[in-house]
Scaffold this motif. Structure first.
Motif, PDB file in Angstrom:
ATOM      1  N   GLU A  78     -14.503  49.266 -40.699  1.00 41.10           N
ATOM      2  CA  GLU A  78     -15.037  50.009 -41.820  1.00 41.10           C
ATOM      3  C   GLU A  78     -16.217  50.867 -41.374  1.00 41.10           C
ATOM      4  OE1 GLU A  78     -17.009  49.155 -46.238  1.00 41.10           O
ATOM      5  OE2 GLU A  78     -16.326  47.503 -44.946  1.00 41.10           O
ATOM      6  N   THR A  79     -16.333  52.064 -41.932  1.00 44.75           N
ATOM      7  CA  THR A  79     -17.403  53.005 -41.586  1.00 44.75           C
ATOM      8  C   THR A  79     -18.259  53.260 -42.824  1.00 44.75           C
ATOM      9  OG1 THR A  79     -16.024  54.098 -39.924  1.00 44.75           O
ATOM     10  CG2 THR A  79     -17.950  55.297 -40.710  1.00 44.75           C
ATOM     11  N   VAL A  80     -19.566  53.110 -42.641  1.00 44.54           N
ATOM     12  CA  VAL A  80     -20.529  53.341 -43.715  1.00 44.54           C
ATOM     13  C   VAL A  80     -21.390  54.532 -43.319  1.00 44.54           C
ATOM     14  CG1 VAL A  80     -22.443  52.392 -45.059  1.00 44.54           C
ATOM     15  CG2 VAL A  80     -20.542  50.909 -44.353  1.00 44.54           C
ATOM     16  N   ILE A  81     -21.505  55.507 -44.213  1.00 38.44           N
ATOM     17  CA  ILE A  81     -22.264  56.731 -43.940  1.00 38.44           C
ATOM     18  C   ILE A  81     -23.545  56.706 -44.759  1.00 38.44           C
ATOM     19  CG2 ILE A  81     -22.256  59.249 -44.006  1.00 38.44           C
ATOM     20  CD1 ILE A  81     -19.237  59.169 -43.785  1.00 38.44           C
ATOM     21  N   THR A  82     -24.670  56.917 -44.067  1.00 35.03           N
ATOM     22  CA  THR A  82     -25.977  56.982 -44.714  1.00 35.03           C
ATOM     23  C   THR A  82     -26.584  58.346 -44.430  1.00 35.03           C
ATOM     24  OG1 THR A  82     -26.280  54.599 -44.423  1.00 35.03           O
ATOM     25  CG2 THR A  82     -28.244  55.913 -44.940  1.00 35.03           C
ATOM     26  N   ALA A  83     -26.790  59.119 -45.473  1.00 30.56           N
ATOM     27  CA  ALA A  83     -27.382  60.455 -45.324  1.00 30.56           C
ATOM     28  C   ALA A  83     -28.876  60.374 -45.595  1.00 30.56           C
ATOM     29  CB  ALA A  83     -26.728  61.447 -46.281  1.00 30.56           C
ATOM     30  N   PHE A  84     -29.664  61.052 -44.779  1.00 34.48           N
ATOM     31  CA  PHE A  84     -31.117  61.046 -44.899  1.00 34.48           C
ATOM     32  C   PHE A  84     -31.568  62.291 -45.674  1.00 34.48           C
ATOM     33  CE2 PHE A  84     -30.078  58.903 -40.885  1.00 34.48           C
ATOM     34  CZ  PHE A  84     -30.635  57.655 -41.119  1.00 34.48           C
ATOM     35  N   ASP A  85     -32.598  62.109 -46.476  1.00 37.41           N
ATOM     36  CA  ASP A  85     -33.175  63.230 -47.213  1.00 37.41           C
ATOM     37  C   ASP A  85     -34.032  64.069 -46.271  1.00 37.41           C
ATOM     38  OD1 ASP A  85     -31.985  62.346 -49.540  1.00 37.41           O
ATOM     39  OD2 ASP A  85     -33.718  61.099 -50.099  1.00 37.41           O
ATOM     40  N   LEU A  86     -33.796  65.365 -46.285  1.00 35.48           N
ATOM     41  CA  LEU A  86     -34.545  66.265 -45.413  1.00 35.48           C
ATOM     42  C   LEU A  86     -35.834  66.674 -46.112  1.00 35.48           C
ATOM     43  CD1 LEU A  86     -31.658  68.533 -44.077  1.00 35.48           C
ATOM     44  CD2 LEU A  86     -32.617  66.470 -43.050  1.00 35.48           C
ATOM     45  N   ASP A  87     -36.901  66.007 -45.765  1.00 38.49           N
ATOM     46  CA  ASP A  87     -38.198  66.309 -46.356  1.00 38.49           C
ATOM     47  C   ASP A  87     -39.093  66.944 -45.301  1.00 38.49           C
ATOM     48  OD1 ASP A  87     -38.491  64.155 -44.752  1.00 38.49           O
ATOM     49  OD2 ASP A  87     -39.178  62.756 -46.305  1.00 38.49           O
ATOM     50  N   LYS A  88     -40.386  66.895 -45.528  1.00 41.84           N
ATOM     51  CA  LYS A  88     -41.334  67.496 -44.593  1.00 41.84           C
ATOM     52  C   LYS A  88     -41.389  66.769 -43.250  1.00 41.84           C
ATOM     53  CE  LYS A  88     -45.233  64.866 -46.482  1.00 41.84           C
ATOM     54  NZ  LYS A  88     -46.583  64.961 -47.080  1.00 41.84           N
ATOM     55  N   MET A  89     -40.760  65.596 -43.159  1.00 39.35           N
ATOM     56  CA  MET A  89     -40.728  64.876 -41.883  1.00 39.35           C
ATOM     57  C   MET A  89     -39.799  65.553 -40.875  1.00 39.35           C
ATOM     58  SD  MET A  89     -42.701  62.327 -42.679  1.00 39.35           S
ATOM     59  CE  MET A  89     -42.378  61.071 -41.493  1.00 39.35           C
ATOM     60  N   TYR A  90     -38.904  66.404 -41.361  1.00 41.09           N
ATOM     61  CA  TYR A  90     -37.964  67.083 -40.471  1.00 41.09           C
ATOM     62  C   TYR A  90     -38.490  68.491 -40.196  1.00 41.09           C
ATOM     63  CZ  TYR A  90     -34.652  63.286 -41.175  1.00 41.09           C
ATOM     64  OH  TYR A  90     -34.033  62.052 -41.197  1.00 41.09           O
ATOM     65  N   THR A  91     -39.380  68.586 -39.270  1.00 37.94           N
ATOM     66  CA  THR A  91     -39.955  69.876 -38.907  1.00 37.94           C
ATOM     67  C   THR A  91     -39.010  70.628 -37.963  1.00 37.94           C
ATOM     68  OG1 THR A  91     -41.146  68.821 -37.074  1.00 37.94           O
ATOM     69  CG2 THR A  91     -42.304  69.045 -39.180  1.00 37.94           C
ATOM     70  N   PRO A  92     -39.023  71.959 -37.968  1.00 36.64           N
ATOM     71  CA  PRO A  92     -38.121  72.719 -37.084  1.00 36.64           C
ATOM     72  C   PRO A  92     -38.409  72.455 -35.608  1.00 36.64           C
ATOM     73  CG  PRO A  92     -39.025  74.128 -38.801  1.00 36.64           C
ATOM     74  CD  PRO A  92     -39.797  72.841 -38.856  1.00 36.64           C
ATOM     75  N   LEU A  93     -37.376  72.584 -34.809  1.00 38.39           N
ATOM     76  CA  LEU A  93     -37.504  72.428 -33.364  1.00 38.39           C
ATOM     77  C   LEU A  93     -37.646  73.805 -32.737  1.00 38.39           C
ATOM     78  CD1 LEU A  93     -35.046  70.190 -34.318  1.00 38.39           C
ATOM     79  CD2 LEU A  93     -35.613  69.406 -32.022  1.00 38.39           C
ATOM     80  N   PHE A  94     -38.618  73.946 -31.854  1.00 34.67           N
ATOM     81  CA  PHE A  94     -38.868  75.210 -31.163  1.00 34.67           C
ATOM     82  C   PHE A  94     -38.564  75.053 -29.676  1.00 34.67           C
ATOM     83  CE2 PHE A  94     -41.354  75.583 -35.009  1.00 34.67           C
ATOM     84  CZ  PHE A  94     -41.135  76.898 -35.386  1.00 34.67           C
ATOM     85  N   PHE A  95     -38.055  76.133 -29.109  1.00 35.41           N
ATOM     86  CA  PHE A  95     -37.625  76.091 -27.710  1.00 35.41           C
ATOM     87  C   PHE A  95     -38.809  76.264 -26.771  1.00 35.41           C
ATOM     88  CE2 PHE A  95     -36.120  78.182 -23.842  1.00 35.41           C
ATOM     89  CZ  PHE A  95     -35.159  77.280 -23.430  1.00 35.41           C
ATOM     90  N   ALA A  96     -38.780  75.510 -25.674  1.00 34.34           N
ATOM     91  CA  ALA A  96     -39.773  75.628 -24.604  1.00 34.34           C
ATOM     92  C   ALA A  96     -39.027  75.707 -23.275  1.00 34.34           C
ATOM     93  CB  ALA A  96     -40.733  74.442 -24.600  1.00 34.34           C
ATOM     94  N   ARG A  97     -39.240  76.797 -22.549  1.00 32.03           N
ATOM     95  CA  ARG A  97     -38.565  76.982 -21.266  1.00 32.03           C
ATOM     96  C   ARG A  97     -39.189  76.078 -20.210  1.00 32.03           C
ATOM     97  NH1 ARG A  97     -39.664  80.761 -17.040  1.00 32.03           N
ATOM     98  NH2 ARG A  97     -37.923  80.908 -15.612  1.00 32.03           N
TER      99      ARG A  97
END
Length: 420
Positions: free
Chosen positions: A389-408
């Protein structure tokens, strides 16, 4: 005797009159100068004085610009002769006089050969629209042989121009490598005209596009070239890592006497590194990038907290490119029977498999292209081994999910494992 005295007296009178006349002339000139000076200071002559000052300032600017032009052309000549250190000094002096002197120089004019930097001229009167075609025509006219480049001085060793074209192109593929280091290819094209032509080979850029987008880029349209497609079409970058920093304040436990309560400031980082073959590494840790980024150089890292998986690019109808990532913990290899003993510590086998599904939107921020990933989805899929059996849990995207920026990261492309 009386006549001689009389003559001497008349001569002395004449000399005195001459001195008096000279003094009077000097006084007149001095008074005229004072009058002119006072007239310049009067308010009625303010316009005349301002116009003279403006003319003087204009002449000074012209002299300063001419001096800066001479210094800049001298710097160009020194740079062509290989004296880079001297050229830097001249460049610096010219830009101190006129900061934008580089854009004010007319290279098309024929400068005076006696003046400094007069040997620098542009060969064409008009701008070169297609530099690749121009270089190919020049090499066809100048060299009847098929060599892409010629040594500047005679060498006792074999020059790279003696290599066949096929070998040179194979070397260029090693420069690009399987990590798609197209930045190194662009730097290699600055060596000479022959290398510029090799670096613009359509087959190299077509192979790079196929590595990134697969079967979805069989046609070059609407782009003008495969290189144009690789530069303009949205894609993730491979010569570095995407990083995001999240910080928040968490309430701690209350003291025993109930007098105060602690507050904790929590900071952690998320790291995402993509590979051209479709694989990806994801890591969430409180360690700073200075200590974490070197550990993500290879896919054979020994960090237990790294999640491994795959990704795919998708361009929806809204003309937005999205990145879908599926990661999980690497499965532990089974230990051989002869290595097991009672002293060997064995972790209990997990009763469920966990995979994380991440959706990100590719965007550009600042001067760099495709350097920002915005969260649009995050969920955890738990599959129980007992019943499947597979259980799916979706997380709420709040201010904790900040954008990811690229660094060379330069060390990621410092070595080539295999060619493109």
């Amino acid at each position: 005797m009386a006549e001689s005295n009389q003559n001497a007296g008349t001569e002395s009178v004449e000399e005195g009159e001459d001195e008096n006349s000279e003094d009077s002339n000097l006084q007149m000139e001095l008074s005229a100068f004072r009058a002119q000076w006072m007239s310049e200071l009067l308010p009625s002559s303010a316009r005349k004085g301002s116009s003279k000052a403006a003319d003087l300032k204009k002449r000074q600017d012209l002299v300063r610009e001419e001096k800066a032009r001479e210094l800049f052309l001298k710097a160009v000549e020194e740079e062509q002769n290989g004296a880079v250190y001297e050229a830097i000094k001249y460049y610096k002096s010219a830009m101190q006089l006129v900061p934008d002197i580089e854009f004010k120089i007319n290279y098309n004019r024929s400068p005076d050969p006696d003046r400094v930097g007069g040997s620098y001229m542009e060969e064409n009167e008009n701008e070169i629209d297609d530099l690749l075609t121009y270089f190919q025509q020049q090499m066809t006219v100048e060299h009847s042989s098929q060599k892409l480049c010629q040594p500047e001085v005679e060498l006792s060793q074999v020059h790279i121009s003696a290599l066949p074209l096929e070998v040179l192109m194979y070397i260029f593929r090693w420069v690009v490598s399987c990590d798609l280091d197209m930045r190194a290819l662009e730097q290699l094209s600055l060596v000479c005209r022959g290398f510029y032509i090799c670096a613009r080979d359509p087959e190299i850029w077509r192979s790079a596009c196929l590595r990134v987008w697969g079967r979805s880029c069989t046609k070059m349209l609407p782009f003008t070239s495969w290189r144009d497609m690789f530069i303009e079409r949205p894609r993730v970058r491979y010569d570095g890592v995407y990083i995001s920093k999240t910080s928040y304040i968490r309430q701690g436990e209350e003291s025993l006497d109930g007098f105060y309560r602690k507050w904790h400031q929590v900071e952690y980082y998320r790291y995402l590194r993509f590979f051209p073959d479709g694989q990806v590494m994801m890591l969430t840790t409180p360690e700073e990038p200075l200590a974490t980024v070197p550990r993500l150089r290879s896919r054979n890292t020994r960090m237990d907290s790294i999640l491994f998986g795959h990704y795919r690019l998708s361009q929806d109808t809204d003309n937005q490119t999205k990145v879908y990532v599926v990661v999980s913990k690497r499965k532990e290899e089974k230990m051989p029977e002869f290595q097991r003993s009672r002293f060997c510590r064995r972790n209990p086998a997990p009763d469920a498999d966990r995979t994380f599904h991440v959706g990100l939107q590719l965007a550009s921020g600042g001067r760099q292209r495709f350097n920002k990933l915005v969260w649009i989805h995050h969920s955890c899929h738990i599959t129980y081994r007992s019943n499947g059996e597979t259980v799916i849990t979706a997380f709420d995207l709040d201010k904790m999910y900040t954008p990811l920026f690229f660094a060379r990261v330069k060390s990621y492309t410092a070595f080539s494992e295999r060619p493109l």
